[in-house]
Design a protein around this motif. Sequence first.
Motif, mmCIF file in Angstrom:
data_model
loop_
_atom_site.group_PDB
_atom_site.id
_atom_site.type_symbol
_atom_site.label_atom_id
_atom_site.label_comp_id
_atom_site.label_asym_id
_atom_site.label_seq_id
_atom_site.Cartn_x
_atom_site.Cartn_y
_atom_site.Cartn_z
ATOM 1 N N ASP A 1 0.830 -1.210 0.000
ATOM 2 C CA ASP A 1 0.000 0.000 0.000
ATOM 3 C C ASP A 1 0.864 1.260 0.000
ATOM 4 O O ASP A 1 0.581 2.221 -0.713
ATOM 5 N N ALA A 2 1.925 1.252 0.777
ATOM 6 C CA ALA A 2 2.803 2.422 0.882
ATOM 7 C C ALA A 2 3.556 2.681 -0.417
ATOM 8 O O ALA A 2 3.718 3.838 -0.822
ATOM 9 N N LEU A 3 4.013 1.623 -1.055
ATOM 10 C CA LEU A 3 4.817 1.784 -2.267
ATOM 11 C C LEU A 3 4.068 2.473 -3.394
ATOM 12 O O LEU A 3 4.684 3.091 -4.252
ATOM 13 N N GLY A 4 2.751 2.397 -3.387
ATOM 14 C CA GLY A 4 1.974 3.082 -4.405
ATOM 15 C C GLY A 4 1.812 4.568 -4.149
ATOM 16 O O GLY A 4 1.290 5.299 -4.999
ATOM 17 N N VAL A 5 2.270 5.046 -2.991
ATOM 18 C CA VAL A 5 2.009 6.436 -2.606
ATOM 19 C C VAL A 5 3.282 7.222 -2.281
ATOM 20 O O VAL A 5 3.423 8.366 -2.687
ATOM 21 N N VAL A 6 4.190 6.621 -1.528
ATOM 22 C CA VAL A 6 5.369 7.363 -1.057
ATOM 23 C C VAL A 6 6.669 6.690 -1.481
ATOM 24 O O VAL A 6 6.695 5.504 -1.797
ATOM 25 N N ASP A 7 7.723 7.493 -1.448
ATOM 26 C CA ASP A 7 9.078 6.962 -1.559
ATOM 27 C C ASP A 7 9.907 7.594 -0.449
ATOM 28 O O ASP A 7 9.410 8.438 0.303
ATOM 29 N N ALA B 1 -3.350 1.053 13.247
ATOM 30 C CA ALA B 1 -3.952 -0.017 12.443
ATOM 31 C C ALA B 1 -3.134 -0.225 11.176
ATOM 32 O O ALA B 1 -2.889 0.730 10.442
ATOM 33 N N THR B 2 -2.728 -1.458 10.927
ATOM 34 C CA THR B 2 -1.984 -1.735 9.690
ATOM 35 C C THR B 2 -2.849 -1.494 8.462
ATOM 36 O O THR B 2 -2.334 -1.133 7.412
ATOM 37 N N SER B 3 -4.138 -1.646 8.613
ATOM 38 C CA SER B 3 -5.054 -1.442 7.480
ATOM 39 C C SER B 3 -5.134 0.034 7.054
ATOM 40 O O SER B 3 -5.653 0.332 5.987
ATOM 41 N N ASN B 4 -4.604 0.926 7.871
ATOM 42 C CA ASN B 4 -4.599 2.357 7.531
ATOM 43 C C ASN B 4 -3.290 2.810 6.896
ATOM 44 O O ASN B 4 -3.055 4.014 6.754
ATOM 45 N N ALA B 5 -2.441 1.874 6.494
ATOM 46 C CA ALA B 5 -1.130 2.236 5.940
ATOM 47 C C ALA B 5 -1.252 3.199 4.771
ATOM 48 O O ALA B 5 -0.498 4.173 4.686
ATOM 49 N N ARG B 6 -2.183 2.967 3.889
ATOM 50 C CA ARG B 6 -2.340 3.864 2.734
ATOM 51 C C ARG B 6 -2.706 5.275 3.199
ATOM 52 O O ARG B 6 -2.194 6.256 2.669
ATOM 53 N N SER B 7 -3.560 5.381 4.195
ATOM 54 C CA SER B 7 -3.929 6.703 4.725
ATOM 55 C C SER B 7 -2.716 7.405 5.331
ATOM 56 O O SER B 7 -2.525 8.602 5.124
ATOM 57 N N TYR B 8 -1.892 6.661 6.076
ATOM 58 C CA TYR B 8 -0.675 7.258 6.645
ATOM 59 C C TYR B 8 0.238 7.735 5.514
ATOM 60 O O TYR B 8 0.805 8.826 5.580
ATOM 61 N N ALA B 9 0.373 6.898 4.489
ATOM 62 C CA ALA B 9 1.225 7.251 3.349
ATOM 63 C C ALA B 9 0.702 8.500 2.639
ATOM 64 O O ALA B 9 1.492 9.361 2.233
ATOM 65 N N GLU B 10 -0.600 8.612 2.502
ATOM 66 C CA GLU B 10 -1.179 9.802 1.849
ATOM 67 C C GLU B 10 -0.921 11.067 2.663
ATOM 68 O O GLU B 10 -0.662 12.136 2.098
ATOM 69 N N ILE B 11 -0.960 10.952 3.985
ATOM 70 C CA ILE B 11 -0.643 12.105 4.847
ATOM 71 C C ILE B 11 0.811 12.510 4.632
ATOM 72 O O ILE B 11 1.121 13.699 4.468
#
Length: 163
Positions: free
Chosen positions: A38-44, A103-113
């Motif tokens: 999930d993170a790799l699609g949003v942040v580097d 929550a691990t399920s919120n990884a994409r949300s953390y990455a978007e922030i």
Amino acid sequence: MTDTKPKEKPKALQLPSNVRAEESLVGAMLLSRDAIEDALGVVDVSHFANSATRDVFDSILAVYESGSNVDAVTVSEELSRAGRLEAIGGPAVLMDWQATTPATSNARSYAEIIEAKARMRRMVSVGHEIASIGMSGGGDADEAVAKAGGLVDGLAASSTRTT
């Protein structure tokens, strides 16, 4: 009548960041392969403001890309190999971030922030570049405006994000 109220000190400006989101994302990535994906699609790595979370993210990617399982032990080993484990605060920091991840399920949300804060920092940087162009006072005004416009256009083009 004079104002006897003490003047408030102006607040020191800080570049936009959200260290808690960074810690939560790397904590989630230590716990879940899905969180990594999930993170790799949003942040580097360049999106991280905090050097410790940036180093951990970079080490997580190194372990992940090597095909090994990612967890606090394998990432600690990677950080140690790179000479960065003590700089982040030691292995206990990884365990702490893991344990305090909401929550691990919120990884994409953390990455978007994290990504949004990185874009804001980039905007500040572009603003400084534009101010420098204007403050130089030399050269052709039309060229300076065009250069500043190009910087803004580049910022706008790079701000398209995956949602």
